[in-house]
Design a protein around this motif. Structure first.
Motif, PDB file in Angstrom:
ATOM      1  N   GLU A   1     -36.644  -5.423 -33.699  1.00 53.58           N
ATOM      2  CA  GLU A   1     -36.817  -6.879 -33.656  1.00 53.58           C
ATOM      3  C   GLU A   1     -35.678  -7.576 -34.394  1.00 53.58           C
ATOM      4  OE1 GLU A   1     -39.590  -5.274 -35.706  1.00 53.58           O
ATOM      5  OE2 GLU A   1     -40.087  -4.412 -33.779  1.00 53.58           O
TER       6      GLU A   1
ATOM      7  N   ALA B   1     -32.505  -7.440 -32.340  1.00 51.82           N
ATOM      8  CA  ALA B   1     -32.586  -8.402 -31.242  1.00 51.82           C
ATOM      9  C   ALA B   1     -32.324  -9.820 -31.754  1.00 51.82           C
ATOM     10  CB  ALA B   1     -33.949  -8.324 -30.557  1.00 51.82           C
ATOM     11  N   ALA B   2     -32.875 -10.148 -32.928  1.00 51.72           N
ATOM     12  CA  ALA B   2     -32.657 -11.475 -33.514  1.00 51.72           C
ATOM     13  C   ALA B   2     -31.183 -11.659 -33.875  1.00 51.72           C
ATOM     14  CB  ALA B   2     -33.537 -11.664 -34.741  1.00 51.72           C
TER      15      ALA B   2
ATOM     16  N   ALA C   1     -28.591 -10.095 -32.480  1.00 56.22           N
ATOM     17  CA  ALA C   1     -27.833 -10.187 -31.227  1.00 56.22           C
ATOM     18  C   ALA C   1     -27.981 -11.582 -30.606  1.00 56.22           C
ATOM     19  CB  ALA C   1     -28.297  -9.113 -30.243  1.00 56.22           C
ATOM     20  N   GLU C   2     -29.175 -12.142 -30.676  1.00 53.81           N
ATOM     21  CA  GLU C   2     -29.401 -13.483 -30.133  1.00 53.81           C
ATOM     22  C   GLU C   2     -28.592 -14.522 -30.923  1.00 53.81           C
ATOM     23  OE1 GLU C   2     -33.094 -16.619 -29.854  1.00 53.81           O
ATOM     24  OE2 GLU C   2     -33.541 -14.476 -29.698  1.00 53.81           O
ATOM     25  N   TYR C   3     -28.621 -14.418 -32.257  1.00 51.14           N
ATOM     26  CA  TYR C   3     -27.868 -15.367 -33.080  1.00 51.14           C
ATOM     27  C   TYR C   3     -26.363 -15.237 -32.806  1.00 51.14           C
ATOM     28  CZ  TYR C   3     -25.648 -17.614 -37.001  1.00 51.14           C
ATOM     29  OH  TYR C   3     -24.833 -18.411 -37.760  1.00 51.14           O
TER      30      TYR C   3
ATOM     31  N   ARG D   1     -33.406 -18.088 -42.543  1.00 50.00           N
ATOM     32  CA  ARG D   1     -32.644 -18.005 -41.295  1.00 50.00           C
ATOM     33  C   ARG D   1     -31.947 -19.324 -40.974  1.00 50.00           C
ATOM     34  NH1 ARG D   1     -32.066 -12.618 -40.631  1.00 50.00           N
ATOM     35  NH2 ARG D   1     -34.066 -11.619 -40.702  1.00 50.00           N
TER      36      ARG D   1
ATOM     37  N   THR E   1     -24.784 -14.079 -30.189  1.00 49.02           N
ATOM     38  CA  THR E   1     -24.443 -14.554 -28.851  1.00 49.02           C
ATOM     39  C   THR E   1     -24.395 -16.081 -28.817  1.00 49.02           C
ATOM     40  OG1 THR E   1     -25.473 -12.606 -27.870  1.00 49.02           O
ATOM     41  CG2 THR E   1     -25.119 -14.503 -26.426  1.00 49.02           C
ATOM     42  N   ALA E   2     -25.335 -16.715 -29.499  1.00 49.32           N
ATOM     43  CA  ALA E   2     -25.395 -18.177 -29.490  1.00 49.32           C
ATOM     44  C   ALA E   2     -24.260 -18.813 -30.285  1.00 49.32           C
ATOM     45  CB  ALA E   2     -26.742 -18.639 -30.044  1.00 49.32           C
TER      46      ALA E   2
END
Length: 182
Positions: A4, A7-8, A10-12, A55, A14-15
């Motif tokens: 998890e 994934a968090a 990778a999402e950050y 975060r 990428t954004a």
């Protein structure tokens, strides 16, 4: 790191990757070096990901890593070498319209500001990028750089003076633009 958390992260990443890369470019003035600095900042973030509780402070943490990496890289002797001139950006196909002239003028002004920004000393350039590109206030810049508000204000003033002087040499000043009717 748990799935998890990865994934968090990778999402950050990428954004925010493109925005961090643009900031890195403005700090160092070279795209290849900006890529290296961006990677360094995200590697540091990845290492600290599990320890970061707030975060909402991720952008500030990455920005701090980016500034520190820029300073570290500028101190290395082999980084003082200059790369050859970059190829100019491609111009849009000739259409002969007024929009084309506006576009070309905007590119020329942007390139002149970018070149003038390169001539500003690194510490002042860092403050200018954080204040005017990133949109941070004096207190946030002081916190990111680990200095006082007064230092940020004086470096901003000196940096703007140096930028204005560098722009005056190229003839790209607000007075010139007003005279051209822009």
């Amino acid at each position: 790191m748990r799935t998890e958390e990865e994934a968090a992260f990778a999402e950050y990443m990428t954004a925010r990757r493109d925005a961090v890369r643009r900031t890195a470019y403005l700090l160092c003035g070279e795209w290849h070096k900006a890529d290296d600095l961006t990677q360094t900042a995200f590697v540091k973030l990845y290492g600290a990901w599990g320890r970061i509780r707030d975060r909402g402070a991720l952008d500030a943490y990455v920005r701090s890593c980016l500034v520190r990496a820029t300073i570290d890289e500028s101190r290395r002797p082999w980084r003082r070498e200059r790369a050859v001139e970059f190829l100019p950006e491609p111009h849009p196909s000739a259409g002969g319209s007024a929009d084309l002239a506006d576009f070309a003028g905007g590119l020329a002004d942007r390139d002149a500001v970018r070149e003038a920004l390169r001539q500003v000393p690194p510490g002042q350039r860092t403050v200018l990028v954080l204040r005017y590109y990133e949109g941070l206030d004096v207190k946030a810049v002081a916190q990111a750089l680990g200095c006082s508000d007064g230092t940020v204000k004086s470096q901003t003033s000196r940096g703007l003076a140096a930028l204005k002087a560098a722009l005056a040499v190229t003839g790209t000043t607000p007075e010139r633009r007003e005279g051209e009717g822009r």
